[in-house]
Each structure stands twice: as structure tokens, then as C-alpha cells.
Design a protein around this motif. Structure first.
Motif, PDB file in Angstrom:
ATOM      1  N   ILE A 107       0.836  -1.209   0.000  1.00  0.00           N
ATOM      2  CA  ILE A 107       0.000   0.000   0.000  1.00  0.00           C
ATOM      3  C   ILE A 107       0.868   1.254   0.000  1.00  0.00           C
ATOM      4  O   ILE A 107       0.554   2.236  -0.669  1.00  0.00           O
ATOM      5  CB  ILE A 107      -0.946   0.011   1.230  1.00  0.00           C
ATOM      6  N   PHE A 108       1.983   1.207   0.731  1.00  0.00           N
ATOM      7  CA  PHE A 108       2.806   2.413   0.839  1.00  0.00           C
ATOM      8  C   PHE A 108       3.872   2.530  -0.252  1.00  0.00           C
ATOM      9  O   PHE A 108       4.561   3.537  -0.322  1.00  0.00           O
ATOM     10  CB  PHE A 108       3.449   2.504   2.230  1.00  0.00           C
ATOM     11  N   THR A 109       4.020   1.497  -1.067  1.00  0.00           N
ATOM     12  CA  THR A 109       4.969   1.641  -2.181  1.00  0.00           C
ATOM     13  C   THR A 109       4.263   1.625  -3.530  1.00  0.00           C
ATOM     14  O   THR A 109       4.596   2.402  -4.415  1.00  0.00           O
ATOM     15  CB  THR A 109       6.048   0.535  -2.173  1.00  0.00           C
ATOM     16  N   SER A 110       3.254   0.773  -3.671  1.00  0.00           N
ATOM     17  CA  SER A 110       2.558   0.691  -4.960  1.00  0.00           C
ATOM     18  C   SER A 110       1.055   0.497  -4.759  1.00  0.00           C
ATOM     19  O   SER A 110       0.529  -0.573  -5.067  1.00  0.00           O
ATOM     20  CB  SER A 110       3.093  -0.475  -5.792  1.00  0.00           C
ATOM     21  N   PRO A 111       0.370   1.512  -4.258  1.00  0.00           N
ATOM     22  CA  PRO A 111      -1.081   1.365  -4.114  1.00  0.00           C
ATOM     23  C   PRO A 111      -1.716   1.205  -5.490  1.00  0.00           C
ATOM     24  O   PRO A 111      -1.198   1.726  -6.481  1.00  0.00           O
ATOM     25  CB  PRO A 111      -1.507   2.680  -3.454  1.00  0.00           C
ATOM     26  N   GLN A 112      -2.830   0.470  -5.538  1.00  0.00           N
ATOM     27  CA  GLN A 112      -3.448   0.188  -6.829  1.00  0.00           C
ATOM     28  C   GLN A 112      -4.520   1.215  -7.199  1.00  0.00           C
ATOM     29  O   GLN A 112      -4.801   1.415  -8.367  1.00  0.00           O
ATOM     30  CB  GLN A 112      -4.079  -1.215  -6.809  1.00  0.00           C
ATOM     31  N   HIS A 113      -5.133   1.815  -6.199  1.00  0.00           N
ATOM     32  CA  HIS A 113      -6.224   2.749  -6.487  1.00  0.00           C
ATOM     33  C   HIS A 113      -5.720   4.192  -6.402  1.00  0.00           C
ATOM     34  O   HIS A 113      -4.963   4.535  -5.498  1.00  0.00           O
ATOM     35  CB  HIS A 113      -7.364   2.530  -5.489  1.00  0.00           C
ATOM     36  N   SER A 114      -6.185   5.013  -7.350  1.00  0.00           N
ATOM     37  CA  SER A 114      -5.697   6.398  -7.381  1.00  0.00           C
ATOM     38  C   SER A 114      -6.089   7.168  -6.116  1.00  0.00           C
ATOM     39  O   SER A 114      -5.356   8.050  -5.670  1.00  0.00           O
ATOM     40  CB  SER A 114      -6.235   7.119  -8.616  1.00  0.00           C
TER      41      SER A 114
ATOM     42  N   GLN B 217      -3.522   6.329  -3.530  1.00  0.00           N
ATOM     43  CA  GLN B 217      -2.276   7.023  -3.896  1.00  0.00           C
ATOM     44  C   GLN B 217      -2.362   8.501  -3.519  1.00  0.00           C
ATOM     45  O   GLN B 217      -1.449   9.062  -2.915  1.00  0.00           O
ATOM     46  CB  GLN B 217      -2.055   6.864  -5.400  1.00  0.00           C
TER      47      GLN B 217
ATOM     48  N   ILE C 210      -2.261   8.911   0.482  1.00  0.00           N
ATOM     49  CA  ILE C 210      -1.020   8.646   1.222  1.00  0.00           C
ATOM     50  C   ILE C 210       0.147   9.503   0.741  1.00  0.00           C
ATOM     51  O   ILE C 210       1.144   9.627   1.435  1.00  0.00           O
ATOM     52  CB  ILE C 210      -0.609   7.150   1.218  1.00  0.00           C
ATOM     53  N   THR C 211      -0.007  10.115  -0.432  1.00  0.00           N
ATOM     54  CA  THR C 211       1.060  11.006  -0.891  1.00  0.00           C
ATOM     55  C   THR C 211       0.707  12.466  -0.637  1.00  0.00           C
ATOM     56  O   THR C 211       1.454  13.359  -1.039  1.00  0.00           O
ATOM     57  CB  THR C 211       1.358  10.806  -2.397  1.00  0.00           C
ATOM     58  N   GLY C 212      -0.437  12.692  -0.006  1.00  0.00           N
ATOM     59  CA  GLY C 212      -0.803  14.073   0.353  1.00  0.00           C
ATOM     60  C   GLY C 212      -1.166  14.923  -0.831  1.00  0.00           C
ATOM     61  O   GLY C 212      -0.758  16.083  -0.932  1.00  0.00           O
TER      62      GLY C 212
END
Lengths: 241, 280
Positions: free
Chosen positions: B262-269, B272, B275-277
Motif C-alpha cells: 500500500i505504501f509503495t505501490s497502491p493500486q487505487h488512485s 495514492q 497517502i502522498t498528500g
């Protein structure tokens, strides 16, 4: 879900957007210097003009400085922003890409220096043309890898792999041609060995361009395409050791 | 397929996103709890929509998402804390060890002993440290003797990493401890009744970084014996303590997966973006 360039400036923190943009800009400037140095060095192989070494040396200094600068920026972003997901992948990819760019800079410098040395003891024109031809191919490959980074274009990066294979193949046949030249004229072996180093440096640059593309694909798609022969169970078994 | 519009944006039409089904594998091999098609209404408000997720035995699951996304509401469904809210209606099925916890025959008092809860703000009883921990075993009749109760209190405080700090002042009020110690006291109180699952609703939001680090270390240690579900607004905390992470958005479970993924390659935009703000 591929990462897009527009994703990098959509953060709520405008400062973070700016930091990522600055980081990308610095990598691009560094890549630009590497490409320019390579083309200059390859040009020197054709013209046997040793005067270009001054500008190559200056650019090489800057490339090295960029490596340090980008490393610092990457450290700061990780420490202060704790990037995640696509941001984390981009930052990690950049930290590895600059290493490859720096090595490419070293190889370009080496090509320039060898070209400069050969200008006073020139190999046959046919041999030089082979080297220059491979050099242009590699320069185009570097450009392609850099362009794919600019656009975060994983498909474009994928193309670098097949092109690098073509370069490897040309490198092999060029080596065979060099051996022929040396057999025909054993007195030329000294300068031909220097030319072999040129071929070797160019081939290494192709490999570094491939590394950049691998990192780019990871940053964009989150998919690790390095060492495809290594299976997940291979990785797990060494992790469990 | 539903079209969900994020109300936080000025141009909702640009932020319209599609949430069809939860992305990622919601099921695990060894579930301690299973939630299936859970819906929660607060009066007319549809607060939780169709959430299905397994909580594996001895795993730490983190629920993350923006304020009002329903993560705390869903957490409170797991031990029927929402029963205390008159206008709240819970539909769907939630199982603990294969048994429906919303079955009319289920008594919520023992249920809440089996599925304990730690809240955002430390809330020790206005009693001594000892009595705070002994309270649960006493009312549930878990100990036959004072010696046995002493043993449970010591073990619980030890597991909560608090024993060494309080063993010489067990008769002093729990409210006299520091915030971090009070929260660990609440954790000791929760584990004193040997729960299977511990629910934590932002347990560190009122604590300083050192106290937070101690609670996080505790979560790691407790996970060998208990199943832990934690709601947190700190994504770094979710990343540090959990095995799986579930992302909620506007009452829906958008994505669930291994925390590393989840924290490196989340699948849903949406995941993403959160978690990336990013905006959204």
C-alpha cells in the motif's frame, strides 16, 4: 496505475511540489551535461580534435557536483517529507539514476580523453568511424532514456532495452573488426587497444542507460524489471538465510 | 458502479471517481473476524457502505483515511460500540471466530471483553493503578483469589510495558500518570481480560513522540498474542506498525493490502492521492 508527470505537482504542500520539481530539474540538467559530453567526445573521435577536453572536463566537474547535490536533496526529501507510493518510487529511482548518470559521465570523459590521446597517434579512419558510429547510437540511447525520464514514459523506457541489445551486438562485431585490424597491422596494436577501451566505455554507457530505464519503469509502474531471471523464491530464500 | 464525488474539492466534477469494489484481497487464510457487506446508517446518513474485510488472527490491521471517511465508525462496529448510539443502524454480518456478533443471543459485555478497545484519549478510571487493571477481571469473575488477581495485574502491566514504572505505586491513582503511561494503563486494562482482538482508535494522537514510540513497540509485541485493529491519522504510524492497511474513503473501503505494498505501490488512485498528500 501509471504515475504521470502531473502527479508530481498535485500535493497539498506546494513546498513539496517545488522540492520534487527542483529535484527533477537537477537530474535533467545533469543528464543534459552527460549527453552533451558524450556527443562532444564522439565528435572528437571523428575530428581528432583534442581541444574539446577542456569543456569536457568542466562539464564532468559539474556532473559530479550534481550527483552530490541530488543526493542531498533526496536525503532531505526522505527525512522531511517521508514520501510514499509513487513519490517514494520516484525519489528512490532518482537516487539510483544519478549514480548511473555519474558513471556515464565518467565513461564519456574517458572516451574524450582517449580520443584526445589518439589524435597524436591516429588509428585507421575505418576503425574510428566504427567507434563514432557506435558512439552516436549510444548517445541516441542516452537521449531516449533521459526523454523517458522527462515524460515518465515507461513505454519509451521499454524501448531502451531492445536498443541496448542492438548496441551490444554492434559492440561485439566492432571488437571482431578491431581484432582484424590488429592482425593486419600488428604495429597498430597500441592505439587499437586504446580504441578498444573506447568501445568498452560506450558499451558500458548503454548498460547504464538500461539501468535508468529500469528505474524509470519501477518509478512509473511500481514494477521491478531488473534481473528477470531471479524469481521471487530466490529472493525469499536469501532473505530467510 | 457508483460514482462518488469528493466534497472537499471546489470542482467536484473533476474529482469524480469510481469506486466499484474494494481493490486488493479482503480475505485472509486465518480470519479472527470477518465483516461482510457491512452498512451503517446514522439516521438518514449512509456512513458505511458495503464494507467486506477479514481481520486475520494475530495480525495488525491499520484503517486509514480522511476525517469522516467512516474508519472509526467501522472500528466501533467490531465490538458493537455503535449500539450505544440510538440513531445508528448496522446491517450486514460481522463474525468473531465464525459467530455473528450481531446475533440477538450475543451479550455485548463479554463480547467487549473479547474485543477490547483503547480510545484516542487515555481514559483511566478514577481508581488506583491496580484497580484499573483489576476492574475487568473482577466484573467478569476471571480470578478466584487475590493472589490470582495480583498475578493478572502484574502480567497485564508487564505486557503493556508499564510494570517496572508503576510496581511501587500500584495504589496511586491511574489519573496521576503521564499521558503515555495512562494510555499503556488503558492497554493493560484491556488485555487483563484476555481479549482476542484489541481495537485502537487513534491511540497515540494525544501523545508525544516518545510515548508514541513506546505504544508502537507495544503494539508490535502484543501482536504475537492478540489481533489488533488500529485507526490512525498518522500514515507513518500505519506504515510502521501494521501488517495490512485498509484505506477508507467516503464510507467505502477503497483498498486493502499488505502495508508494504500500500505504501509503495497502491493500486487505487484515491489511495495514492491520500497517502502522498495530494489534492483529493
Amino acid at each position: 496505475m501509471d504515475l504521470k508527470t502531473s502527479d508530481l505537482n498535485q500535493h497539498i504542500s506546494s513546498q513539496f511540489n517545488e522540492e520534487l520539481e527542483t529535484l527533477r530539474t537537477h537530474v535533467l540538467k545533469m543528464a543534459g551535461l552527460v549527453e552533451r559530453n558524450l556527443r562532444t567526445a564522439v565528435g572528437a573521435l571523428e575530428t581528432m580534435d583534442s581541444s574539446v577536453m577542456v569543456s569536457i572536463e568542466q562539464a564532468e566537474q559539474q556532473i559530479n557536483a550534481f550527483e552530490i547535490l541530488v543526493d542531498r536533496e533526496v536525503m532531505n526529501i526522505i527525512a522531511l517529507r517521508q514520501p510514499a507510493a509513487g513519490d517514494l518510487r520516484v525519489v528512490m529511482a532518482i537516487s539510483k539514476i544519478v549514480r548511473d548518470l555519474e558513471r556515464m559521465g565518467d565513461e564519456a570523459y574517458k572516451v574524450g580523453k582517449l580520443a584526445s590521446e589518439l589524435s597524436s597517434d591516429q588509428p585507421p579512419a575505418a576503425a574510428l568511424n566504427l567507434a563514432a558510429s557506435l558512439g552516436r547510437q549510444v548517445a541516441d540511447l542516452v537521449k531516449r532514456a533521459v526523454d523517458s525520464f522527462v515524460r515518465l514514459d515507461a513505454d519509451e523506457a521499454q524501448g531502451v532495452f531492445s536498443e541496448d541489445k542492438a548496441i551490444d551486438s554492434d559492440y561485439e562485431s566492432s571488437l571482431r573488426a578491431m581484432v582484424t585490424f590488429m592482425i593486419e597491422d600488428p604495429r597498430s596494436i597500441g592505439r587499437m587497444v586504446k580504441l578498444l577501451w573506447v568501445f568498452r566505455a560506450l558499451e558500458r554507457m548503454g548498460d547504464h542507460a538500461t539501468n535508468i530505464s529500469e528505474q524509470l519503469i519501477y518509478a512509473v509502474r511500481g514494477k521491478d524489471v531488473r534481473h528477470t531471471e531471479v524469481s521471487e523464491s530466490d529472493i525469499q530464500s536469501i532473505a530467510d538465510e | 458502479m457508483d460514482l462518488v464525488v469528493d466534497p472537499t474539492t471546489e470542482k467536484p466534477e473533476e474529482r469524480a471517481v469510481q469506486i466499484e469494489e474494494t481493490v486488493g484481497n479482503v480475505h485472509v487464510d486465518n480470519p479472527r473476524m470477518r465483516a461482510e457487506n457491512v452498512q451503517v446508517h446514522y439516521g438518514d446518513k449512509h456512513a458505511i457502505q458495503n464494507v467486506t474485510i477479514d481481520i486475520g488472527a494475530n495480525e495488525v490491521v491499520a484503517f486509514i483515511g480522511p476525517s469522516g471517511c467512516g474508519k472509526s465508525t467501522f472500528l466501533r462496529c467490531l465490538n458493537r460500540m455503535n449500539d450505544t448510539i440510538d440513531i445508528c443502524r448496522v446491517d450486514g454480518r460481522i463474525e468473531l471466530d465464525g459467530k455473528d456478533i450481531y446475533d440477538p443471543s450475543v451479550d455485548v459485555v463479554p463480547l467487549r471483553a473479547r474485543v477490547g478497545m483503547v480510545f484516542q484519549k487515555p481514559n483511566p478510571f478514577p481508581k488506583s493503578i491496580y484497580d484499573n487493571v483489576a476492574y475487568g477481571p473482577r466484573i467478569h469473575g476471571l480470578c478466584d483469589s487475590k493472589a490470582e488477581l495480583d498475578e493478572v495485574v502484574e502480567q497485564s502491566l508487564t505486557k503493556a510495558g508499564l510494570w517496572e514504572e508503576v510496581k511501587d505505586r500500584l495504589d496511586q491513582p491511574g489519573t496521576g500518570l503521564s499521558g503515555g503511561q495512562q494510555q499503556r494503563l488503558c492497554i493493560a486494562r484491556a488485555i487483563a481480560v484476555s481479549p482476542e482482538v484489541i481495537l485502537m482508535d487513534e491511540p497515540c494522537s494525544a501523545l508525544d513522540p516518545i510515548a508514541t514510540a513506546k505504544i508502537e513497540e507495544l503494539i508490535h509485541e502484543l501482536s504475537s498474542q492478540f489481533t489488533i485493529v488500529i485507526v490512525t491519522h498518522s500514515m507513518q504510524q500505519a506504515a510502521r506498525v501494521s501488517h495490512r492497511t485498509a484505506y477508507f474513503h467516503l464510507g467505502r473501503l477503497v483498498e486493502v493490502g499488505p502495508t508494504k505494498q500500500i505504501f509503495t505501490s497502491p493500486q487505487h488512485s484515491l489511495t495514492q492521492d491520500y497517502i502522498t498528500g495530494r489534492f483529493g
